[in-house]
Write a protein that holds these residues in place. Structure first.
Motif, short mmCIF file in Angstrom:
data_model
loop_
_atom_site.label_atom_id
_atom_site.label_comp_id
_atom_site.label_asym_id
_atom_site.label_seq_id
_atom_site.Cartn_x
_atom_site.Cartn_y
_atom_site.Cartn_z
N ASN A 1 0.82 -1.21 0.00
CA ASN A 1 0.00 0.00 0.00
C ASN A 1 0.85 1.26 0.00
N GLN A 2 2.17 1.09 -0.04
CA GLN A 2 3.09 2.23 -0.09
C GLN A 2 3.54 2.46 -1.54
N ASN A 3 3.16 3.60 -2.07
CA ASN A 3 3.48 3.86 -3.48
C ASN A 3 4.97 3.81 -3.76
N HIS A 4 5.78 4.26 -2.80
CA HIS A 4 7.22 4.31 -3.05
C HIS A 4 7.84 2.91 -3.07
N GLN A 5 7.08 1.90 -2.70
CA GLN A 5 7.61 0.53 -2.71
C GLN A 5 7.24 -0.22 -3.98
N TRP A 6 6.50 0.41 -4.88
CA TRP A 6 6.09 -0.30 -6.08
C TRP A 6 7.29 -0.72 -6.93
N ASP A 7 8.35 0.10 -6.91
CA ASP A 7 9.52 -0.28 -7.70
C ASP A 7 10.36 -1.35 -7.00
N GLN A 8 9.93 -1.76 -5.80
CA GLN A 8 10.62 -2.82 -5.08
C GLN A 8 9.87 -4.15 -5.16
N VAL A 9 8.77 -4.15 -5.90
CA VAL A 9 8.02 -5.39 -6.08
C VAL A 9 8.93 -6.43 -6.75
N GLY A 10 8.92 -7.63 -6.23
CA GLY A 10 9.78 -8.69 -6.73
C GLY A 10 11.06 -8.87 -5.94
N ARG A 11 11.35 -7.92 -5.05
CA ARG A 11 12.55 -8.03 -4.21
C ARG A 11 12.27 -8.90 -2.99
N PHE A 12 13.33 -9.47 -2.45
CA PHE A 12 13.20 -10.19 -1.19
C PHE A 12 12.80 -9.19 -0.12
N PHE A 13 11.80 -9.54 0.69
CA PHE A 13 11.19 -8.55 1.57
C PHE A 13 12.17 -8.02 2.62
N SER A 14 13.20 -8.76 2.93
CA SER A 14 14.18 -8.25 3.90
C SER A 14 14.89 -7.02 3.36
N GLU A 15 14.96 -6.86 2.04
CA GLU A 15 15.55 -5.67 1.45
C GLU A 15 14.60 -4.47 1.55
N VAL A 16 13.33 -4.76 1.76
CA VAL A 16 12.33 -3.70 1.88
C VAL A 16 12.13 -3.31 3.35
N ASP A 17 11.97 -4.33 4.21
CA ASP A 17 11.75 -4.09 5.64
C ASP A 17 12.41 -5.24 6.41
N ALA A 18 13.69 -5.07 6.72
CA ALA A 18 14.46 -6.14 7.35
C ALA A 18 13.89 -6.51 8.71
N ASN A 19 13.45 -5.51 9.46
CA ASN A 19 12.93 -5.73 10.80
C ASN A 19 11.69 -6.62 10.78
N LEU A 20 10.78 -6.34 9.88
CA LEU A 20 9.53 -7.09 9.80
C LEU A 20 9.75 -8.49 9.24
N MET A 21 10.62 -8.63 8.24
CA MET A 21 10.88 -9.96 7.67
C MET A 21 11.50 -10.87 8.71
N LEU A 22 12.40 -10.34 9.53
CA LEU A 22 13.02 -11.15 10.57
C LEU A 22 11.97 -11.60 11.60
N ALA A 23 11.02 -10.71 11.90
CA ALA A 23 9.96 -11.08 12.83
C ALA A 23 9.10 -12.20 12.27
N LEU A 24 8.79 -12.14 10.98
CA LEU A 24 8.01 -13.21 10.35
C LEU A 24 8.77 -14.54 10.41
N TYR A 25 10.06 -14.46 10.19
CA TYR A 25 10.89 -15.68 10.24
C TYR A 25 10.94 -16.24 11.66
N ASN A 26 11.18 -15.38 12.63
CA ASN A 26 11.28 -15.84 14.01
C ASN A 26 9.95 -16.34 14.57
N ASN A 27 8.85 -15.94 13.95
CA ASN A 27 7.54 -16.42 14.36
C ASN A 27 7.08 -17.62 13.53
N SER A 28 8.02 -18.23 12.80
CA SER A 28 7.77 -19.48 12.06
C SER A 28 6.80 -19.32 10.90
N PHE A 29 6.56 -18.07 10.45
CA PHE A 29 5.82 -17.93 9.20
C PHE A 29 6.66 -18.42 8.03
N TYR A 30 7.97 -18.29 8.18
CA TYR A 30 8.89 -18.76 7.14
C TYR A 30 9.92 -19.69 7.75
#
Length: 1126
Positions: free
Chosen positions: A879-908
């Motif tokens: 929903n962030q317009n400035h992130q549209w050019d980051q579509v297709g990137r590994f999410f840790s490159e977009v939001d490292a803090n949040l991706m690590l939380a998803l990993y540590n919570n066993s979503f990944y």
């Protein structure tokens, strides 16, 4: 419950968020992540609670039920688009309506794998018969040959494969001597089977650079091997599919058929047939070898460098059937590397040895006893995996007086089961008699390596000695062996070679013992592509395949066997457990195949996607059988849905013509663009990487032949034409009447097992970048997915695809995949609306601090981050317009803090593996091997001592100074660089791969990223029937919470620690035959060398001349074993 915005006065009144800290997640890193549970408590516990995230205090947050509602809306939207535009149900009905046009065939795994194994056995057996004819003829020709002492170069006429390259080199010695008068000049024709220009009327001869072509031994070899040419040609007449037929002589001469010019490298040609993997395997039985190197103080300067190079060259004579260890010794012996016992002589272990050898330092006094005791202890260790055949010790030294007879009496006599080979290295004035005695007393051989030029030849001559028991065993030892996969030196690509040793059948004299020399090895190549043609190509589906392994567990066939770069000096050794993702079930399957058993097993396992970005957990059926008369075993892998497949039955020629017309470009505007898989439909079909051109070639050929023509693959053609008609009916029934713009769709598409990909509308084909071969397209291999992709015109699209599952009676199959391509910008806006509290007609309402409404992803995008992430962890929508050019990137490159939380919570879950087939840019050369620590440095006392100036140490230091100036670059050169330009040539390397995939969490819940005053609350939920994760999170208000960044990109690696891997070696079996002993062996020929004390004055004068003058041009050497003349 819905959480309304709270004011500070409400802090300790009413509802309180109680935070429960769970166990650490699988990542075990980064900030603490806490799971949030809502309770209504009658009292406050302020001291027990961590700080509540400030963003959630001042603003209303979406309730859990509200977020779940958004997730359901997203699920329904994606499902609705696929139902309306994808046409899954309609395509099922089309197949059923055309039921009379195809039959459903069954893949019976056991029958399939046995048939393919039988076909491969028949193919290889034809090569075996040709091999035996060649080996028998060679032995008879050599036996009948009369040795000529006075033979001249002009007496022998042959085609020198390197002649053309040498004629182009004005500095070539042979050109200077005018020795090309006896070399044939041939004409060649291009042959696609050889991928080369060949001449079928002659064989070619290749002689190593360091062997003088005019020597008596070589000329006699050329004389008697000329008769092989008629046998080569007769073999080809009987079997026109034969590829290279080669005789590799123990003298270094290679005669191969048909003739073709040698592929001269850009630098020095280091090719020597005796160092090729197939020759080494055929010339002797497996070996257990311990190399011990004298590193006492007298071994320094040039001598130490010669030893290091000699050890590396010795290691290159070993194959994967051999085991080795390397140790250095002075007063004590110790391994040069981390390997404490014999290890398999594979590529990676030999690399460890070669690097470790460069760090050897000369110091101390010589202690042969320590070295030999260490070596014998290594060979007597029965608690490890080893070859259990030829046992030998190779000792490199500059000389010594001790014969260590007591050691041999204790460990090796009287049976002498361990051969001892001694190497006197460098130019010195030591008495070499003790070294000769050690070799002769232990069934070995004594060699001298006085200079650089003697290294390669003298580190491979020991194979002649090991070949004696084979020769004496006679017919019993004449068994064909099939090699590992390796790169053909003449451009065939990956091959395996059948080898057969050729023995000297002559006797040394009337009534004397028979000769015990091996003449060489006969080989016939089989291209892996020829074996692949015997396997079913398109009936196994996109994810079914055939594979084969050898006794080492290395793959012979496998879809993942794709070396990016090859080195002809080494075999291509990819283990089955490295070709796939290793697990216990596959270890069991591998062991059973190596043992030559039959078997079948259904397993749950992980597989990588085609682009190696994703991992899926899937069900696979493995079936395997041995290939008789070989060391190979064949396996078949099938997903359950590939048990059945369609076979078209288009007997109606009018219907054939009707469907064929939908392949014509003139129909594309109304029916959508058609891409056809670039398959081998007919023999005369010209291939092309451009699909438009390939389709044009196909149409032109079809105007000349019919789908039932004998020169065509009727199965492929009929299925292609049937699928053309079926996908056209999908256009007619579904796509043509839909307005794609209504749902912001860029395209709709369908792809089939038959090789058709239809993209609608036609203009969408301009931006279509998927592989025209459905079996090689990610959307086809992983059909139930939604993934981002970048288009060529810099716009972004999202591909959504799903498999069409067809049930006919009790038989279920997946003959096609359908999908849509979404417009990114439009769907990003739609995503905001779907994840909001309004419908399309409502006006958005923004929640303020005192309002009683929930925040959403549309109007509160300044406060909330809302994203869709796929199962590999890649950003799909935001929903962030400035992130549209980051579509297709590994999410840790977009939001490292949040991706690590998803990993540590066993979503990944994370899976790490290694790619052993990667290619890397060349690294700048280091100075390893020329380090000062390897140089002997004399003390002041040494310089003041007259005796020291006459010692070997002084002479060695003098050599180091002189030869170092002249030959410095020789020691620094990488042998691989001699075959190409090191500045541009890529080299093989190991890459570490990391993939992420959905973990065990399927529930929807909130969690807190605990960062003190900068903590963030997030909500995550899987979307049903998709590969998507919906995440809503507070936007970070500060950057004080440093989080570790998860990495997904492939990175350069040294691979797993070899020192640890050898402690738990993978299961393997060596060849079932071993020839290491024969009671009639004559060991009297054990090497003789001349040694005399050099005149210091003469030597110094010669060295000064070398130093003051130009470096001498290396002269060709007759480096052939003396006994070869016999």
């Amino acid at each position: 419950p819905t959480l309304a915005p709270r004011t500070p006065s409400q802090e300790h009144k009413g509802a309180i968020r109680y935070v429960v800290h769970p166990q650490p997640g699988p990542g075990g890193q980064g900030p603490g992540v806490t799971q949030a549970v809502n309770f209504l408590l009658p009292f406050a516990l302020p001291r027990l609670l961590p700080p509540v995230p400030s963003g959630w205090l001042g603003w209303g947050c979406a309730a859990l039920s509200g977020m779940q509602h958004w997730a359901r809306r997203l699920e329904q939207e994606v499902d609705g688009v696929m139902r309306i535009f994808g046409g899954v149900q309609q395509l099922r009905e089309i197949y059923k309506d055309n039921r009379n046009l195809f039959e459903v065939q069954e893949n019976e795994p056991q029958k399939l794998v046995e048939k393919v194994a039988g076909d491969i056995e028949s193919l290889l057996d034809r090569k075996v018969q040709a091999l035996k004819r060649l080996a028998d003829a060679a032995e008879n020709f050599q036996k009948a040959h009369r040795w000529q002492d006075n033979i001249k170069e002009e007496d022998i006429v042959y085609y020198d494969a390197k002649a053309d390259a040498e004629l182009d080199d004005p500095e070539s010695e042979d050109v200077e001597r005018g020795s090309k008068a006896n070399t044939l000049r041939l004409d060649f024709i291009e042959d696609p089977n050889f991928k080369n220009k060949v001449n079928y009327s002659y064989a070619a001869v290749q002689i190593p650079t360091d062997i003088y072509k005019g020597s008596t031994v070589i000329l006699n070899e050329l004389n008697w091997t000329e008769a092989l040419e008629n046998v080569f040609m007769e073999n080809r007449r009987q079997d026109p599919t034969l590829l290279w037929q080669v005789f590799g002589s123990a003298t270094g001469v290679t005669r191969y058929y048909p003739a073709t010019p040698w592929r001269a490298p850009k630098k020095i040609d280091l090719y020597d047939v005796r160092r090729r993997p197939w020759y080494i395997q055929g010339a002797s039985s497996p070996k257990d070898m311990v190399i011990i190197v004298d590193v006492s103080g007298s071994v320094s300067g040039l001598t130490l460098k010669l030893m290091k190079t000699s050890v590396c060259e010795m290691l290159d004579t070993l194959s994967d059937d051999d085991y080795v260890n390397v140790a250095s010794f002075n007063e004590k012996a110790q391994p040069v590397s981390c390997f404490t016992h014999l290890v398999q002589a594979n590529v990676r272990n030999k690399k460890v040895f070669k690097e470790a050898v460069q760090g050897m330092v000369a110091k101390g006094t010589t202690g042969y006893k320590a070295g030999f005791e260490y070596a014998f202890d290594q060979l007597q260790n029965s608690n490890i995996t080893r070859a259990n055949c030829n046992k030998m010790i190779m000792m490199f030294t500059d000389g010594g007086e001790d014969r260590v007879q007591d050691v041999f009496e204790k460990y090796n006599w009287p049976n002498r089961t361990v051969r001892v080979f001694t190497f006197s290295v460098g130019q010195h004035n030591y008495d070499v008699t003790p070294l000769q005695w050690m070799a002769c007393a232990n069934k070995g051989y004594y060699f001298e390596i006085p200079s650089i030029g003697a290294i390669r030849i003298n580190t491979q001559e020991y194979l002649d000695v090991l070949g004696r028991p084979m020769v004496l065993a006679g017919k019993e030892a004449k068994q064909v062996q099939w090699t590992n996969v390796y790169e053909d030196a003449l451009g065939l690509g990956l091959v395996v070679t059948g080898t057969l040793p050729v023995f000297n059948l002559t006797q040394d004299g009337p009534g004397e013992k028979k000769n015990q020399l091996i003449l060489g090895v006969m080989g016939i190549d089989v291209a892996l592509n020829d074996i692949k043609r015997l396997t079913p190509n398109y009936t196994l589906g996109a994810n079914g395949y055939v594979f084969a392994i050898d006794l080492n567990g290395y793959v012979l066939l496998h879809p993942n066997l794709k070396p990016q770069t090859t080195n002809f000096r080494e075999p291509v050794t990819l283990d089955f457990l490295d070709a796939e993702l290793e697990d216990e079930n596959k270890e069991e399957i591998r062991r059973s195949m190596i043992d030559g058993n039959k078997g079948h097993k259904q397993i749950r396992t992980l597989v990588k996607s085609l682009d190696e970005r994703y991992i899926d957990e899937v069900t696979r059926n493995y079936t395997w059988v041995p290939i008789r008369s070989t060391n190979y075993s064949l396996g078949l892998v099938l997903p359950p849905y590939s048990t059945f497949y369609l076979q078209a039955n288009l007997s109606d020629q009018i219907l054939q013509v009707k469907y064929f017309e939908f392949l014509l470009p003139s129909s594309f505007e109304s029916e959508g663009h058609v891409f056809i898989a670039p398959r081998e439909y007919c023999k005369d079909l010209n291939a092309s990487d451009n699909n438009t051109e390939f389709l044009k070639n196909f149409i032109e050929l079809m105007e000349k032949v019919t789908p039932d023509s004998k020169q065509c693959n009727n199965f492929l053609l009929h299925n292609l034409i049937l699928d053309t008609g079926i996908t056209q009916q999908l256009v007619e029934r579904v796509w043509r009447d839909q307005d794609l713009n209504t749902y912001s769709l860029l395209a709709v598409f369908a792809a089939t097992d038959g090789g058709i990909t239809r993209v609608f509308p036609n203009k969408a084909a301009e931006d279509w970048t998927e592989n025209p071969e459905p079996f090689n397209a990610s959307f086809y291999r992983r059909p139930t997915l939604l993934r981002p992709l970048e288009l060529e015109n810099d716009t972004m699209g999202i591909l959504v695809s799903t498999a069409v599952e067809l049930s006919l009676g009790r038989r279920t199959l997946r003959p096609a995949v359908v999908g849509v391509k979404l417009d990114l910008e439009a769907w990003a806006e739609k995503f905001k609306v779907l994840a909001s509290n309004r419908t399309h007609q409502d006006q958005p309402q923004k929640c303020g601090p005192n309002s009683h409404c929930e925040m959403d992803c549309e109007v509160n995008n300044e406060d909330l981050l809302c994203v869709l992430i796929d199962d590999g962890g890649f950003l799909v929508l935001s929903n962030q317009n400035h992130q549209w050019d980051q579509v297709g990137r590994f999410f840790s490159e977009v939001d490292a803090n949040l991706m690590l939380a998803l990993y540590n919570n066993s979503f990944y879950t994370r899976k790490e593996s290694y790619d052993y087939q990667a290619a890397c840019a060349p690294q700048p050369p280091g100075n390893l091997g020329a380090a000062p620590r390897g140089v002997f440095v004399p003390t002041v006392a040494d310089f003041l001592n007259l005796a020291w100036w006459t010692s070997a140490a002084a002479w060695s230091l003098f050599q180091q100074l002189l030869y170092g100036l002249i030959y410095h670059s020789w020691f620094q050169a990488d042998p691989a660089e001699a075959e190409g330009n090191p500045e541009t040539r890529e080299s093989s390397c190991v890459m570490k791969q990391t993939q992420y995939y959905f973990g065990s969490v399927n529930a929807s819940y909130n969690a807190i990223i605990d960062c003190g005053n900068c903590s963030r609350l997030f909500h995550a939920q899987r979307l049903t029937n998709t590969n998507l994760l919906f995440v809503v999170a507070e936007k970070p208000l500060c950057s004080q919470c440093e989080a570790g960044r998860l990495l997904q990109k492939e990175t350069h690696s040294d691979g797993p620690e070899q020192c640890e891997l050898v402690q738990r070696p993978r299961y393997r079996r060596g060849p079932h035959i071993c020839f290491d002993y024969n009671a009639t062996e004559d060991t009297s020929d054990c090497g003789r060398g001349a040694s005399f004390p050099p005149s210091l004055g003469v030597l110094v004068s010669l060295q000064l001349l070398l130093l003051l003058g130009l470096p001498p041009r290396p002269q060709p050497q007759v480096l052939v074993h003396a006994s070869r003349r016999l």
